[in-house]
Design an enzyme around this catalytic site. Structure first.
Site, short mmCIF file in Angstrom:
data_model
loop_
_atom_site.label_atom_id
_atom_site.label_comp_id
_atom_site.label_asym_id
_atom_site.label_seq_id
_atom_site.Cartn_x
_atom_site.Cartn_y
_atom_site.Cartn_z
N LYS A 172 -11.40 -0.93 5.10
CA LYS A 172 -10.89 0.01 4.08
C LYS A 172 -11.96 0.15 2.99
O LYS A 172 -12.91 0.89 3.18
CB LYS A 172 -9.52 -0.45 3.59
N HIS A 206 -5.56 -4.24 0.82
CA HIS A 206 -5.78 -3.01 0.04
C HIS A 206 -6.49 -3.28 -1.28
O HIS A 206 -6.71 -2.36 -2.06
CB HIS A 206 -4.46 -2.27 -0.18
N SER A 230 0.79 -1.23 0.00
CA SER A 230 0.00 0.00 0.00
C SER A 230 0.82 1.28 0.00
O SER A 230 0.30 2.33 -0.32
CB SER A 230 -0.92 0.01 1.20
C1 LIG Z 1 -1.18 -4.79 4.15
C2 LIG Z 1 -1.99 -4.61 5.38
N1 LIG Z 1 -2.42 -5.71 6.04
C3 LIG Z 1 -3.16 -5.59 7.16
C4 LIG Z 1 -3.54 -4.36 7.65
C5 LIG Z 1 -4.40 -4.28 8.87
O1 LIG Z 1 -5.73 -3.98 8.50
P1 LIG Z 1 -6.77 -3.54 9.60
O2 LIG Z 1 -6.80 -2.06 9.54
O3 LIG Z 1 -8.07 -4.17 9.25
O4 LIG Z 1 -6.25 -4.02 10.90
C6 LIG Z 1 -3.14 -3.20 6.99
C7 LIG Z 1 -3.53 -1.88 7.52
O5 LIG Z 1 -3.27 -0.83 7.02
C8 LIG Z 1 -2.33 -3.32 5.83
O6 LIG Z 1 -1.89 -2.24 5.19
#
Ligand SMILES: Cc1ncc(COP(=O)(O)O)c(C=O)c1O
Length: 409
Positions: free
Chosen positions: A248, A217, A189
């Site tokens: 998201k 993402h 991301s």
């Molecule tokens: C690649 C990735 N995996 C997992 C997560 C965690 O997601 P969550 O916000 O649902 O905890 C994020 C959060 O930004 C992320 O960028």
């Protein structure tokens, strides 16, 4: 020990390195995304446009999602009242998991408090299920995967980012009989680049490894039904465990894995991060399920198309001004700044002088020297807002005499 002095020096270190994090206090206004009100430190309020949210499609204010949440709230109350095992499994949780399993074409899904917890809990549990498991992890995997892999006590190998050949070297150096898992992301991301899913699946087949794909993402954003890049590329069937978020593109909250019924059953039964915590509120489960169902439809596809169009327009316009855009063709628009103090100063000026809110992205989220502003255009950003952002960036780039040379993708 002088605990206060230790805290002071820890915080001072962050200030010295220009990476002390300041939270911006905003009030999002339903129906007006991406507009919001900033409660400034001086007590004044200022109208701003949010340009760094991960509610990529504006589903956090979508009537279908809100109606489902209102309905669940009125029907069942606030919290779930328990862990999944002890009275916290409701029809809303079951429906959400069925929706997710269908989204990814898997037999089952398991919902966690967040995608962070889903990654951490699953990856830290897998060595209990597969003794001797070696996890091969992309060097730029998210902190939640790193934590899970670190804590699991099993063997781990880090392969260079998006480098299947390096991965092959590492696998070949290991015992062919050892159980193996390759963990990676579909979209990283911070740069917005795509993982080489097919090549990594080929290696997994060749060496008998399981595959674990973080689509956080990408879910809701890619594929004809929002099933992520693995759906778009017809590769979901080759992934053993897909991880995603409900916070998201789906605009709500929570995380999950989707996998075979047996895999979900085993993780459900062994992962402390799933077992020993209160389940999602039914309202949240209902809103997330409604959002997923909506984004599976043609209406959802229209939102994805509009988002991609806005991302392309923004990139094109910033590039035409010589801005150092990192462009890998995804929905994310990172602009390279390369210095934590400059990055913070730009972000402050954008907010204060132009009402544009974009959080500076500094170490440790990205490596030192690659600090950036990361814009996330959505279908609810209109052409005027895009135009205002481009003008503001042009103005500040000149004012700060920043380099306009282009980075290659
Ligand atoms: C690649 C990735 N995996 C997992 C997560 C965690 O997601 P969550 O916000 O649902 O905890 C994020 C959060 O930004 C992320 O960028």
């Amino acid at each position: 020990m002088n605990y206060d002095a230790a805290l002071d020096s820890a915080i001072a270190r962050l200030h010295d390195e220009g990476r002390y994090r300041t939270f911006i206090d905003i009030e999002r206004a339903k129906g007006r995304f991406p507009q919001a009100v900033w409660n400034r430190p001086d007590g004044e309020q200022q109208e701003i446009t949010v340009w760094c949210g991960n509610d990529y499609l504006g589903m956090g204010q979508h009537p279908v999602v809100l109606a489902a949440m209102h309905e669940a709230l009125d029907a069942t109350g606030a919290g779930s009242g328990g862990t999944r095992n002890i009275s916290g499994t409701t029809v809303y949780h079951k429906r959400l998991e069925a929706e997710l399993a269908d989204l990814h074409g898997k037999e089952a899904a398991l919902v966690f408090s967040s995608a962070y917890i889903a990654n951490d809990a699953t990856l830290s549990t897998l060595p209990k299920l597969f003794p001797g498991l070696i996890i091969y992890s992309d060097a730029l995997n998210h902190a939640s995967m790193i934590e899970g892999i670190k804590r699991n006590g099993g063997a781990k190998r880090i392969f260079r980012h998006n480098d299947p050949e390096h991965l092959r070297e590492l696998i070949e150096a290991d015992d062919p009989a050892a159980p193996k898992l390759i963990a990676f992301e579909s979209i990283y991301s911070m740069d917005g680049d795509f993982g080489p899913i097919e090549a990594l699946c080929d290696l997994a087949d060749e060496y008998g490894a399981l595959t674990y794909l973080d689509e956080v993402h990408a879910v809701g954003m890619y594929g004809p039904r929002g099933g992520g890049v693995s759906e778009r590329d017809g590769l979901a069937g080759r992934i053993d465990i897909i991880n995603g978020t409900l916070g998201k593109a789906y605009g709500v909250f929570g995380g999950y894995i989707a996998a075979s019924a047996k895999m979900c059953d085993a993780v459900r039964s062994y992962a402390p991060g799933f077992i020993f915590t209160t389940s999602l509120p039914p309202t949240v489960a209902a809103g997330a399920a409604a959002s997923i169902a909506f984004l599976k439809t043609e209406e959802g596809q229209k939102l994805r198309d509009a988002q991609q169009l806005h991302a392309r327009i923004l990139k094109m316009r910033l590039k035409s001004l010589g801005m150092p855009i990192i462009d890998h063709g995804s929905h994310i628009v990172p602009v390279h700044v390369g210095h934590p103090v400059h990055c913070k100063a730009l972000s402050d000026m954008l907010l204060r002088d132009f009402g544009i809110y974009v959080q500076p992205i500094n170490f440790p989220t990205v490596p030192r020297g690659t600090e950036r502003l990361r814009f996330t255009p959505s279908p609810v950003h209109d052409p005027k807002q895009i135009d205002w952002l481009v003008r503001a960036m042009d103005n500040l780039w000149s004012q700060c005499a920043l380099n306009r040379a282009e980075l290659s993708a």
